[in-house]
Design a protein around this motif. Structure first.
Motif: not given
Length: 287
Positions: A135-161
Motif C-alpha cells: 500500500n503506497s500510502t501506508h508505505d509513505k507514512i511509515k517511511r516518514v515515521i521512521y525518518f522522524f524517529g531515526s533522526t531524533m535518535l541520531a540527535l540524542v546520540a550526538i548529544a550523548l557523544i
C-alpha cells in the motif's frame, strides 16, 4: 527490490501470461491514443513506438508527461538480440528502471510493422495480481515515521557523544582529581551509549527509509538488534567496572551489590551468545 523481483520470478509463467493477454486485448491502434491505457492500468510506467527501422516514432508517454526529445533516435541497440515469441511479444528480465528507480520489466509488441515498448512497474503489477501486499500510502507514512524517529535518535546520540567529550575535556583542564575515575567512566559510558544509539538510528534509516523492502529480512532485524545489544552490554560492563572500583576504594561493605551487578551483566552476555547461536543454527537449517 529483491523481494519484488523474486516474487515475479516465482510467478513468471502466470504473470507473463497475464501480460500477453492484456497486450492482445488492447485496441488496434492503441499507440495513437495511449492516455486511456495509462490511466486505466497503473502498472504501465511509460510507452512509446519504434518504427521498422528501429527509430523512435512517438514521444515517450507517461501518466504525467509526454517527452518528445528522443523522437527519431536510433533504438537498434535495444533490438539486436530481441527474440519475439509466437505472439510477436517480447518480455524482458527484471531490472531497476533508470527513471523511477523501481523494479521493472519491458514489453515489446510487434504490430503493423512497428514496435510498441511498454515499461511495467513490477510493484503495481504484482499488487494488482494479488501476488504481493503493498500500500503506497501506508508505505509513505511509515517511511516518514521512521525518518522522524531515526533522526531524533541520531540527535540524542550526538548529544550523548558531545556530553561525553565535554566531560572528558573538562577533566583534562581541571585540577580537581578527586573524581577522576568517576568522570572518566562517565565520559566513556556517555560516548559508548551515544555510538550505540547512533548505530541503531543509522540501521533504521538505511533499512526502513532508504532501502526499505516489502518482506522484512529476519536476519537483517537480528543484526540490528545484535549490534545494539553489544553496545549496551559494553556500556554496562564499563559501568560495572566503575562501580566495582568505586566500592573497592570507598565502601567495601557494598561489594555484594557490585557482585550482583557483575552477575547480571554476565547473564546478559551469555544470553547474547545464545541469541547468536540460535540465529546461526536457524539460518543453517533454512539453507
Amino acid at each position: 527490490m529483491k523481494a519484488v523481483i523474486n516474487a515475479y520470478r516465482a510467478q513468471k509463467i502466470n504473470v507473463d501470461s497475464f501480460l500477453k493477454t492484456f497486450i492482445k486485448s488492447l485496441p488496434k491502434d492503441y499507440i495513437k491514443d495511449p492516455s486511456q491505457i495509462l490511466k486505466k492500468n497503473r502498472f504501465i510506467q511509460l510507452m512509446y513506438g519504434v518504427d521498422s527501422e528501429f527509430k523512435q516514432s512517438t514521444p515517450v508517454i507517461s501518466k504525467k508527461e509526454s517527452d518528445s526529445s528522443q523522437l527519431g533516435n536510433n533504438k537498434s541497440h535495444y533490438f539486436i538480440k530481441l527474440e519475439l515469441d509466437n505472439d510477436d511479444i517480447y518480455i524482458s528480465n527484471p531490472y531497476i528502471h533508470h527513471k523511477t528507480g523501481k523494479a521493472s520489466i519491458s514489453i515489446v509488441h510487434y504490430k503493423n510493422s512497428s514496435y510498441c515498448v511498454f515499461d511495467i512497474n513490477l510493484i503495481y503489477l504484482l499488487e494488482d495480481l494479488k501476488l504481493i501486499e503493498y500500500n503506497s500510502t501506508h508505505d509513505k507514512i511509515k517511511r516518514v515515521i521512521y525518518f522522524f524517529g531515526s533522526t531524533m535518535l541520531a540527535l540524542v546520540a550526538i548529544a550523548l557523544i558531545v556530553y561525553g567529550g565535554y566531560v572528558f575535556f573538562a577533566l583534562l583542564f581541571s585540577l580537581n582529581t578527586a573524581n577522576f575515575l568517576h568522570d572518566i567512566f562517565k565520559s566513556i559510558i556517555s560516548m559508548t551509549l551515544g555510538l550505540a544509539i547512533y548505530d541503531l538510528a543509522k540501521q533504521i534509516f538505511e533499512h526502513e527509509v532508504i532501502y526499505q523492502s516489502f518482506h522484512q529480512s529476519e536476519d537483517k532485524q537480528y543484526k540490528v538488534l545484535g549490534k545494539f545489544l553489544i553496545s549496551i552490554i559494553i556500556a554496562l560492563s564499563i559501568e560495572t567496572l566503575m562501580v566495582v572500583f568505586k566500592i573497592a576504594l570507598d565502601d567495601t561493605d557494598k561489594m555484594l551489590s557490585a557482585f550482583y551487578l557483575l552477575i547480571g551483566t554476565t547473564i546478559m552476555l551469555i544470553g547474547l551468545g545464545y541469541f547468536y547461536k540460535t540465529i546461526q543454527e536457524s539460518t543453517q537449517q533454512e539453507e
